[in-house]
Enzyme design. Structure first.
Site, PDB file in Angstrom:
ATOM      1  N   GLY A 107       0.771  -1.230   0.000  1.00 29.82           N
ATOM      2  CA  GLY A 107       0.000   0.000   0.000  1.00 29.82           C
ATOM      3  C   GLY A 107       0.802   1.281   0.000  1.00 29.82           C
ATOM      4  O   GLY A 107       0.271   2.339   0.302  1.00 29.82           O
ATOM      5  N   VAL A 108       2.076   1.221  -0.357  1.00 24.68           N
ATOM      6  CA  VAL A 108       2.847   2.462  -0.410  1.00 24.68           C
ATOM      7  C   VAL A 108       2.880   3.029  -1.822  1.00 24.68           C
ATOM      8  O   VAL A 108       3.532   4.030  -2.073  1.00 24.68           O
ATOM      9  CB  VAL A 108       4.292   2.277   0.102  1.00 24.68           C
ATOM     10  CG1 VAL A 108       4.284   1.981   1.586  1.00 24.68           C
ATOM     11  CG2 VAL A 108       5.003   1.188  -0.669  1.00 24.68           C
ATOM     12  N   GLY A 109       2.207   2.341  -2.746  1.00 26.97           N
ATOM     13  CA  GLY A 109       2.079   2.917  -4.079  1.00 26.97           C
ATOM     14  C   GLY A 109       3.027   2.361  -5.125  1.00 26.97           C
ATOM     15  O   GLY A 109       3.256   2.998  -6.145  1.00 26.97           O
ATOM     16  N   LYS A 110       3.546   1.169  -4.900  1.00 28.90           N
ATOM     17  CA  LYS A 110       4.487   0.599  -5.874  1.00 28.90           C
ATOM     18  C   LYS A 110       3.783   0.310  -7.197  1.00 28.90           C
ATOM     19  O   LYS A 110       4.227   0.734  -8.261  1.00 28.90           O
ATOM     20  CB  LYS A 110       5.089  -0.706  -5.314  1.00 28.90           C
ATOM     21  CG  LYS A 110       5.793  -0.509  -3.992  1.00 28.90           C
ATOM     22  CD  LYS A 110       6.377  -1.794  -3.477  1.00 28.90           C
ATOM     23  CE  LYS A 110       5.349  -2.852  -3.132  1.00 28.90           C
ATOM     24  NZ  LYS A 110       4.476  -2.474  -2.016  1.00 28.90           N
ATOM     25  N   SER A 169      19.511  -9.389  14.218  1.00 31.87           N
ATOM     26  CA  SER A 169      19.421  -8.017  14.718  1.00 31.87           C
ATOM     27  C   SER A 169      18.712  -7.909  16.059  1.00 31.87           C
ATOM     28  O   SER A 169      18.613  -6.833  16.624  1.00 31.87           O
ATOM     29  CB  SER A 169      18.749  -7.116  13.685  1.00 31.87           C
ATOM     30  OG  SER A 169      17.365  -7.330  13.700  1.00 31.87           O
ATOM     31  N   LYS A 179      12.606   0.244  10.357  1.00 36.25           N
ATOM     32  CA  LYS A 179      12.512   0.076  11.800  1.00 36.25           C
ATOM     33  C   LYS A 179      12.216   1.408  12.476  1.00 36.25           C
ATOM     34  O   LYS A 179      11.416   1.482  13.405  1.00 36.25           O
ATOM     35  CB  LYS A 179      13.818  -0.520  12.338  1.00 36.25           C
ATOM     36  CG  LYS A 179      13.987  -1.989  11.924  1.00 36.25           C
ATOM     37  CD  LYS A 179      15.318  -2.535  12.396  1.00 36.25           C
ATOM     38  CE  LYS A 179      15.430  -4.008  12.005  1.00 36.25           C
ATOM     39  NZ  LYS A 179      16.766  -4.546  12.304  1.00 36.25           N
TER      40      LYS A 179
HETATM   41  N1  LIG Z   1       1.793   8.665  -2.588  1.00 32.91           N
HETATM   42  C1  LIG Z   1       0.571   8.292  -2.963  1.00 32.91           C
HETATM   43  N2  LIG Z   1      -0.254   9.194  -3.504  1.00 32.91           N
HETATM   44  C2  LIG Z   1      -1.489   8.834  -3.881  1.00 32.91           C
HETATM   45  N3  LIG Z   1      -1.987   7.606  -3.774  1.00 32.91           N
HETATM   46  C3  LIG Z   1      -1.207   6.656  -3.260  1.00 32.91           C
HETATM   47  C4  LIG Z   1       0.103   6.950  -2.837  1.00 32.91           C
HETATM   48  N4  LIG Z   1       0.646   5.823  -2.371  1.00 32.91           N
HETATM   49  C5  LIG Z   1      -0.275   4.873  -2.498  1.00 32.91           C
HETATM   50  N5  LIG Z   1      -1.394   5.344  -3.053  1.00 32.91           N
HETATM   51  C6  LIG Z   1      -2.624   4.623  -3.332  1.00 32.91           C
HETATM   52  O1  LIG Z   1      -2.727   3.566  -2.422  1.00 32.91           O
HETATM   53  C7  LIG Z   1      -3.292   2.424  -3.023  1.00 32.91           C
HETATM   54  C8  LIG Z   1      -2.386   1.241  -2.823  1.00 32.91           C
HETATM   55  O2  LIG Z   1      -1.199   1.425  -3.568  1.00 32.91           O
HETATM   56  P1  LIG Z   1      -0.539   0.282  -4.423  1.00 32.91           P
HETATM   57  O3  LIG Z   1      -1.549  -0.723  -4.819  1.00 32.91           O
HETATM   58  O4  LIG Z   1       0.267   0.884  -5.472  1.00 32.91           O
HETATM   59  O5  LIG Z   1       0.353  -0.324  -3.323  1.00 32.91           O
HETATM   60  P2  LIG Z   1       1.531  -1.369  -3.475  1.00 32.91           P
HETATM   61  O6  LIG Z   1       2.730  -0.711  -2.936  1.00 32.91           O
HETATM   62  O7  LIG Z   1       1.597  -1.861  -4.850  1.00 32.91           O
HETATM   63  O8  LIG Z   1       1.082  -2.483  -2.454  1.00 32.91           O
HETATM   64  P3  LIG Z   1       1.292  -4.085  -2.554  1.00 32.91           P
HETATM   65  O9  LIG Z   1       2.663  -4.380  -2.069  1.00 32.91           O
HETATM   66  O10 LIG Z   1       0.268  -4.585  -1.613  1.00 32.91           O
HETATM   67  O11 LIG Z   1       1.064  -4.446  -3.957  1.00 32.91           O
HETATM   68  C9  LIG Z   1      -3.481   2.762  -4.456  1.00 32.91           C
HETATM   69  O12 LIG Z   1      -4.802   3.137  -4.655  1.00 32.91           O
HETATM   70  C10 LIG Z   1      -2.559   3.925  -4.678  1.00 32.91           C
HETATM   71  O13 LIG Z   1      -2.994   4.781  -5.687  1.00 32.91           O
HETATM   72 MG   LIG Z   2       1.124  -3.722  -5.630  1.00 36.02          MG
END
Ligand SMILES: Nc1ncnc2c1ncn2[C@@H]1O[C@H](COP(=O)(O)OP(=O)(O)OP(=O)(O)O)[C@@H](O)[C@H]1O
Ligand SMILES: [Mg+2]
Length: 865
Positions: free
Chosen positions: A375-378, A695, A738
């Site tokens: 959920g960090v937007g990858k 660790s 961490k």
């Molecule tokens: N910086 C950001 N700005 C706007 N929206 C964000 C941001 N970061 C995450 N999101 C939104 O959060 C949701 C989850 O992000 P995403 O699916 O890209 O996560 P992920 O890192 O791929 O997670 P996973 O590892 O579970 O696949 C999406 O709807 C995405 O658009």
């Molecule tokens: Mg993802």
């Protein structure tokens, strides 16, 4: 006439008969034939024979059939006495008659020439011999005849039987001469040959020649026929096939022509075109009931459907890309910068390569890889990059892929075979230059059935991927124009060979304020739209959004936040349906109506010191987590019990910590023989997640010392670091994660190894301001920073007040963490580097970096305790 034949001639009993001259024919004795008589002289001769000569006349051949009124010199002197057995007078005065040959006659002289020919004839004597030689000849002749009849097929069975039944050479020879010999001169010669055996011999020679010719003809005919037969047979079968197919409602021919039409329209490399054509040919030739038909058809379909040459125009401009990235994502400043840089370098290399006349593929550089918790937007960054480059977007998840065939496809011999996921996605996306996201590359497993990582390497490696060969396709497909991006939760599980080719970008997670902004600006509008709500129908003020983040989520990313917002929208949707014109505005008070009571509280925690419980930190796939270590002592015989799903490396850390304590027992004021009477139990309860890595070394040691000495551990403090037997503290990995976890858990004092001091620069400034980093490189410093003196001792009181102000200690129950979401994920302790230098003893006190100090560069303030 030969000497012998002359002797056979009997000249005594001469008679006279009318004569009919024959054109191109001979009548043999003992045979019958029909004859048409039209010439005046011949008609008169026949009439004469019928009236005067008891139906008998002489038939003899003309030497030259062209002569109409033959004179004696024009007629062969050897003829046949014949009887007219039937006679029909035709309307034009000519005769149609049936003749029966009686015997050979020799014309001695012509008595009359007008009005018809009349001749005096003698009958030469025929010699009839029946000796073995004659029998053999007869048998040979009948055999030849049978063979001849077989080849010639002109004779009826009765004819053949009656001829074969003849035992006399004379009769047989005449019969054969009449039926077999067609050349008039040969016939005449046979008529003149009085000796039946000589005649038969001549006929045998003629038959032999004929047979040879007929046999030759037969072989030629057979050969020709077999060729004709083959094509005819095929034609015939095809027609039948077509009829059957029509009956069954199957229209192969239509299908084939449709495939050919598709082939014509499709632009493909020549060798692929040839391959498809060949396959269509094969399809056409395969009977429709064949089990292979479906397999062949779908293979052709696949080849025709793939984007061999189709590509979307891609364009790159820094401004445009930056705008798109900003539009889609809040914050992530450093990351967006790195992406832009990556894209810029890529663009330049491409230009350079094209200028130098290289193909596009040689212009490819590294593969971009985003690493971070859920959920960090990858994934959404990947999508944005596609948008920024105006390319199409494809995505597959590699989580749980353990079969090479999922990447590279199954061979077509396999039942239900399909291409692998790469090719499947290429087909779906329809262009050869998409942005292709390989999600969860760290979850790839190489358990059995081939090595998916190796297959993936072939996909990602610019050296190899222009010739990527899927087992199903068999022909290479060019992936060199694909822009691959990988994502994963942790680096350490990415197969080495793959990681080497990647440009890894870390996304450690968001801080509260960032989450609130992402929630307000990006998640809420998207979730509203998804639920059919207009922006003005549901408003969430910033303060309420913050409450949602802190009270209902605990995570590095914004997954849960998104989910909570969706829950709110569902409830709101219902209310709006009930009261159509309502405009909802969430408040702190109404929030609970939507989401229930908060699951997490940020309220100040009871200041509580604990004995035997130390707080560690770990990096897992869901980001950094708190990892408490509990130690209990019991009377016993020195047994060490370790529980909580620990891996081998972590167990070893526990033994190392114990050995360190035993070697320093006296200084630590622990009974050196404590093990004689004490059992120790180390437990790391955190959600029963499997844990491993070194660790937690100093955390375990701290908890052990606390339990053995009874000294309480300072509340609100957490630590991370590997321990050596001599009590040195070694560096760890994943510091950022961490720190973020500690930050979220309201930990304000954090012990980190000296080796990790350099990593502090990467920590967002806002966090650095809030956390008190205590930099340590020996266990002594750790003890000094974490363990309180025994209560009631003067020293302890003194220290407590002076040093580290007790800020907000951690309430253990509050740890209830976001990890519950992903039960089976394994926390990773990234740091497996070996440290060699173990001897230095450090006696100086720990370095404390108070939160108030801004960290910049290398100048960390030294604050001796
Ligand atoms: N910086 C950001 N700005 C706007 N929206 C964000 C941001 N970061 C995450 N999101 C939104 O959060 C949701 C989850 O992000 P995403 O699916 O890209 O996560 P992920 O890192 O791929 O997670 P996973 O590892 O579970 O696949 C999406 O709807 C995405 O658009
Ligand atoms: Mg993802």
């Amino acid at each position: 006439m030969s000497e012998q034949e002359r002797q056979e001639t009997n000249t005594d009993n001469s008679e006279t008969y009318p004569l009919v001259a024959l054109k191109n024919m001979v009548v043999f004795p003992r045979t019958r034939m029909t004859l048409a008589v039209a010439r005046e002289k011949s008609v008169r001769a026949v009439e004469e024979a019928m009236i005067q000569s008891e139906h008998l006349l002489v038939a003899a051949s003309q030497r030259d059939p062209e002569i109409d009124n033959p004179q004696p010199k024009d007629i062969y002197p050897t003829g046949t006495l014949v009887e007219v057995t039937t006679l029909h007078r035709q309307p034009d005065g000519s005769f149609q008659m049936l003749l029966s040959g009686i015997r050979r006659v020799q014309i001695e002289e012509y008595d009359e020439l007008e009005p018809y020919l009349r001749v005096r004839v003698t009958t030469p004597q025929e010699i009839h011999t029946r000796d073995p030689q004659a029998d053999a000849l007869v048998r040979h002749a009948t055999n030849l005849f049978e063979r001849y009849a077989q080849l010639n097929r002109r004779f009826s069975v009765e004819d053949i039987n009656s001829i074969v039944a003849l035992k006399s050479a004379a009769r047989l020879s005449d019969m054969l001469a009449a039926h077999l010999v067609t050349d008039p001169e040969q016939q005449q010669d046979l008529l003149e040959t009085m000796n039946p055996l000589a005649r038969l011999e001549k006929i045998c020679v003629i038959m032999g020649n004929e047979i040879e010719i007929l046999e030759l003809e037969a072989t030629i005919r057979n050969r020709v026929r077999s060729q004709v037969d083959h094509t005819q047979k095929e034609f015939y079968l095809r027609e039948q096939l077509r009829a059957i197919q029509e009956e069954l409602g199957m229209e192969t021919s239509n299908e084939v022509s449709e495939l050919l039409a598709r082939l014509n329209e499709k632009s493909m490399p020549p060798d692929i075109t040839a391959r498809v054509r060949k396959e269509i040919d094969r399809l056409e030739r395969t009977p429709p009931q064949s089990a292979e038909i479906a397999i062949m058809r779908s293979y052709i379909d696949w080849l025709l459907a793939l984007p061999w040459t189709e590509r979307s125009d891609d364009s790159f401009s820094i401004d445009h890309s930056r705008r798109i990235l900003d539009e889609d994502h809040y914050g992530l400043e450093g990351i967006k910068e790195r992406i832009i840089e990556f894209l810029a370098v890529r663009e330049l290399r491409q230009k350079l390569a094209l200028r130098d006349g290289h193909s596009r593929r040689e212009s490819q550089g590294q593969i971009l890889c985003f690493i971070g918790p859920p959920g960090v937007g990858k994934t959404s960054l990947g999508r944005s990059i596609a948008r920024a480059l105006t390319r199409k977007f494809a995505r597959i998840s590699l989580g749980g892929v353990h079969d090479e065939a999922e990447i590279r496809g199954h061979r077509r011999t396999y039942v239900g075979a399909l291409p692998g996921r790469i090719i499947q996605s290429m087909k779906t996306v329809g262009v050869r230059n998409p942005v292709f996201l390989l999600d969860e590359i760290d979850k790839l497993s190489a358990e059995y059935r081939g090595d998916p990582a190796a297959a993936l390497l072939e996909v990602l490696d610019p050296e190899q991927n222009s010739n990527f060969t899927d087992h199903y396709l068999e022909v290479p497909f060019d992936l060199s124009e694909v822009f691959f991006i990988c994502t994963g939760n942790v680096k350490y599980q990415i197969p080495r060979a793959l990681a080497d080719r990647m440009d890894i970008i870390d996304l450690p997670g968001y801080m509260l304020e960032e989450k609130v902004n992402i929630g307000l600006r990006h998640l809420l509008p998207a979730v509203l739209a998804e639920h059919g709500l207009a922006p003005e129908q549901l408003k969430i003020p910033q303060s309420v959004m913050q409450q949602i983040v802190t009270g209902y989520t605990r995570e590095a990313g914004v997954r849960n936040l998104e989910r909570q917002l969706a829950t709110i929208c569902r409830k709101a949707a219902r209310r709006i349906i009930e009261k159509p014109d309502s405009h909802l505005r969430l408040t702190s008070n109404s929030l609970e109506q939507y989401l229930g009571t908060p699951r997490y509280s940020e309220s100040p925690i009871v200041q509580k010191t604990q004995v035997g419980v130390a707080m560690g930190l770990a990096v897992t796939e869901i980001g950094g987590i708190l990892l408490p270590v509990e130690v209990a002592t019991m009377t016993g015989k020195g047994e060490l019990l370790i529980t909580g799903q620990l891996g081998d490396v972590m167990r070893e850390s526990a033994y190392a910590a114990l050995s360190y304590i035993r070697s320093r027992a006296e200084e630590l004021q622990i009974d050196p023989n404590f093990q004689d009477s004490t059992d120790l139990h180390i437990h790391m309860p955190e959600n029963a997640l499997p844990k491993d890595g070194p660790s937690a070394g100093i955390t375990i040691a701290t908890a052990l010392i606390s339990a053995l000495t009874g000294r309480p551990i300072r509340p609100g403090i957490a630590m991370t670091g590997e321990i050596t037997l001599r009590g040195r503290v070694l560096g760890i990995g994943g510091l950022k994660e961490k720190v973020l976890a500690a930050h979220h858990a309201n930990i304000y004092h954090l012990l980190i190894p000296l080796e990790n001091k350099k990593d502090l620069a990467e920590i967002p400034a806002k966090i650095r301001q809030r956390i008190n980093f205590i930099i340590v490189d020996s266990m002594d410093q750790v003890i000094e920073a974490t363990l309180l003196e025994m209560p009631n001792t003067a020293k302890s009181r003194e220290r407590d007040d002076k040093d580290i102000p007790l800020m907000r200690p951690l309430h253990l129950d509050e740890r209830e963490s976001a990890t519950r979401e992903r039960k089976l994920l394994r926390p990773i302790t990234p740091d497996d580097e070996q440290h060699k230098d173990e001897d230095s003893e450090h006696e100086h006190p720990p370095l404390i970096i108070p939160p108030s100090e801004r960290l910049s560069g290398e100048s960390y303030p030294h604050t001796p305790a």
